[in-house]
Design a protein around this motif. Sequence first.
Motif, PDB file in Angstrom:
ATOM      1  N   TRP A   1       0.755  -1.010   0.068  1.00  9.25           N
ATOM      2  CA  TRP A   1       0.139   0.002  -0.207  1.00  9.25           C
ATOM      3  C   TRP A   1       0.845   1.269   0.099  1.00  9.25           C
ATOM      4  CZ3 TRP A   1      -1.096  -4.530   2.227  1.00  9.25           C
ATOM      5  CH2 TRP A   1      -2.499  -5.243   1.898  1.00  9.25           C
ATOM      6  N   THR A   2       1.893   1.219   0.509  1.00 10.81           N
ATOM      7  CA  THR A   2       2.822   2.468   0.711  1.00 10.81           C
ATOM      8  C   THR A   2       3.559   2.589  -0.638  1.00 10.81           C
ATOM      9  OG1 THR A   2       3.367   1.905   2.943  1.00 10.81           O
ATOM     10  CG2 THR A   2       4.747   3.636   2.047  1.00 10.81           C
ATOM     11  N   GLN A   3       3.892   1.333  -1.321  1.00  6.95           N
ATOM     12  CA  GLN A   3       4.653   1.484  -2.693  1.00  6.95           C
ATOM     13  C   GLN A   3       3.423   2.090  -3.716  1.00  6.95           C
ATOM     14  OE1 GLN A   3       7.391   0.011  -3.720  1.00  6.95           O
ATOM     15  NE2 GLN A   3       7.144   0.680  -5.892  1.00  6.95           N
ATOM     16  N   TYR A   4       2.133   1.822  -3.315  1.00 13.41           N
ATOM     17  CA  TYR A   4       1.177   2.418  -4.503  1.00 13.41           C
ATOM     18  C   TYR A   4       0.902   4.042  -3.928  1.00 13.41           C
ATOM     19  CZ  TYR A   4      -0.354  -1.551  -7.197  1.00 13.41           C
ATOM     20  OH  TYR A   4      -0.456  -2.628  -8.061  1.00 13.41           O
ATOM     21  N   LEU A   5       1.037   4.276  -2.846  1.00 14.26           N
ATOM     22  CA  LEU A   5       0.868   5.617  -2.283  1.00 14.26           C
ATOM     23  C   LEU A   5       1.808   6.589  -2.770  1.00 14.26           C
ATOM     24  CD1 LEU A   5       0.174   5.276   1.412  1.00 14.26           C
ATOM     25  CD2 LEU A   5      -1.442   6.135  -0.268  1.00 14.26           C
TER      26      LEU A   5
ATOM     27  N   LYS B   1      11.882  -7.384  -5.944  1.00 15.92           N
ATOM     28  CA  LYS B   1      11.383  -8.430  -6.842  1.00 15.92           C
ATOM     29  C   LYS B   1      10.003  -8.499  -7.104  1.00 15.92           C
ATOM     30  CE  LYS B   1      12.830 -12.612  -6.613  1.00 15.92           C
ATOM     31  NZ  LYS B   1      13.228 -13.775  -5.767  1.00 15.92           N
ATOM     32  N   VAL B   2       9.214  -7.976  -6.178  1.00 12.86           N
ATOM     33  CA  VAL B   2       7.659  -7.805  -6.142  1.00 12.86           C
ATOM     34  C   VAL B   2       7.259  -6.512  -7.111  1.00 12.86           C
ATOM     35  CG1 VAL B   2       5.487  -7.900  -5.093  1.00 12.86           C
ATOM     36  CG2 VAL B   2       7.343  -9.270  -4.292  1.00 12.86           C
ATOM     37  N   ALA B   3       8.009  -5.473  -6.577  1.00 11.49           N
ATOM     38  CA  ALA B   3       7.511  -4.002  -6.795  1.00 11.49           C
ATOM     39  C   ALA B   3       7.756  -3.924  -8.209  1.00 11.49           C
ATOM     40  CB  ALA B   3       8.482  -3.034  -5.840  1.00 11.49           C
ATOM     41  N   GLU B   4       8.858  -4.348  -8.825  1.00  6.66           N
ATOM     42  CA  GLU B   4       9.252  -4.194 -10.262  1.00  6.66           C
ATOM     43  C   GLU B   4       8.267  -4.775 -11.275  1.00  6.66           C
ATOM     44  OE1 GLU B   4      12.088  -8.167 -11.071  1.00  6.66           O
ATOM     45  OE2 GLU B   4      12.860  -6.146 -10.838  1.00  6.66           O
ATOM     46  N   LYS B   5       7.196  -5.604 -10.728  1.00  2.00           N
ATOM     47  CA  LYS B   5       6.127  -5.936 -11.470  1.00  2.00           C
ATOM     48  C   LYS B   5       4.810  -5.345 -11.140  1.00  2.00           C
ATOM     49  CE  LYS B   5       8.452 -10.556 -12.029  1.00  2.00           C
ATOM     50  NZ  LYS B   5       8.297 -12.301 -11.915  1.00  2.00           N
ATOM     51  N   MET B   6       4.889  -4.308 -10.507  1.00  2.00           N
ATOM     52  CA  MET B   6       3.488  -3.752 -10.102  1.00  2.00           C
ATOM     53  C   MET B   6       3.638  -2.377 -11.045  1.00  2.00           C
ATOM     54  SD  MET B   6       3.896  -3.954  -6.011  1.00  2.00           S
ATOM     55  CE  MET B   6       2.384  -3.062  -5.585  1.00  2.00           C
ATOM     56  N   PRO B   7       2.268  -2.049 -11.256  1.00  2.00           N
ATOM     57  CA  PRO B   7       2.175  -0.745 -11.942  1.00  2.00           C
ATOM     58  C   PRO B   7       2.840   0.423 -11.337  1.00  2.00           C
ATOM     59  CG  PRO B   7       0.249  -1.313 -11.241  1.00  2.00           C
ATOM     60  CD  PRO B   7       0.970  -2.521 -10.721  1.00  2.00           C
ATOM     61  N   LYS B   8       3.315   1.349 -11.925  1.00  2.00           N
ATOM     62  CA  LYS B   8       3.756   2.535 -11.463  1.00  2.00           C
ATOM     63  C   LYS B   8       2.875   3.771 -11.233  1.00  2.00           C
ATOM     64  CE  LYS B   8       8.156   0.533 -11.220  1.00  2.00           C
ATOM     65  NZ  LYS B   8       7.579  -0.603 -11.412  1.00  2.00           N
TER      66      LYS B   8
END
Length: 215
Positions: A173-177, A208-215
Amino acid sequence: MAVIKVHGHHFSTATAMVFCCLNEKQVEYEFVVVDLPTGAHKKPQYLALNPFGVVPTIQDGDLILFESRAIVRYLAKKYAGQGTDLLGSTLAEQALVDQWCEVQSQSFFSPAAAILFQTVLLPIRGGTTDEAAVAINIEKLNKVLDIYEERLSKSKYLAGDFFSLADLTHLPWTQYLVTACKKGDLISSRKHVKAWWDDISSRPAWKKVAEKMPK
């Protein structure tokens, strides 16, 4: 030993949390994509695994388990002897991990998820962002993060001086914020919260996970 199957989607915050936990515990797994845009999570084949029709769900041998927070606790306990210790080594440490995991689920999650829904998910679905709702939830999250700032001025991580589930559960959730929602100032405006975020978001298991999440 059977490989754990993770039924989920890369865009799903809850799925990302489970992936990160598996990476931290150095556990091999098979990713089974549940095609959310086509409604695969609401079809009988998936509902047989998870009657609530949400992701993720894991299969570990005969065990079928859903609810991401229950999944990561299960994985942390099952693989306690390998990878990162995510639970704490003493009863007191474990209690603090549990406490801050509860804070994440009861205080942090709701406003963070509401901001994500209003600023990213709703427009994708053809809706219009309710800026008043965003402002209300930013105010709520600011109050929570002020408490985090005080806590993190005294310890490197939320439960103490060790990375744990208490920190891991905040990552998606912080990544998306910070990225998709463009609300990075919520983090960067607080010295100790920023240092904490810079630390936990740079962990190889999460990258490794974050690189596959939309920016």
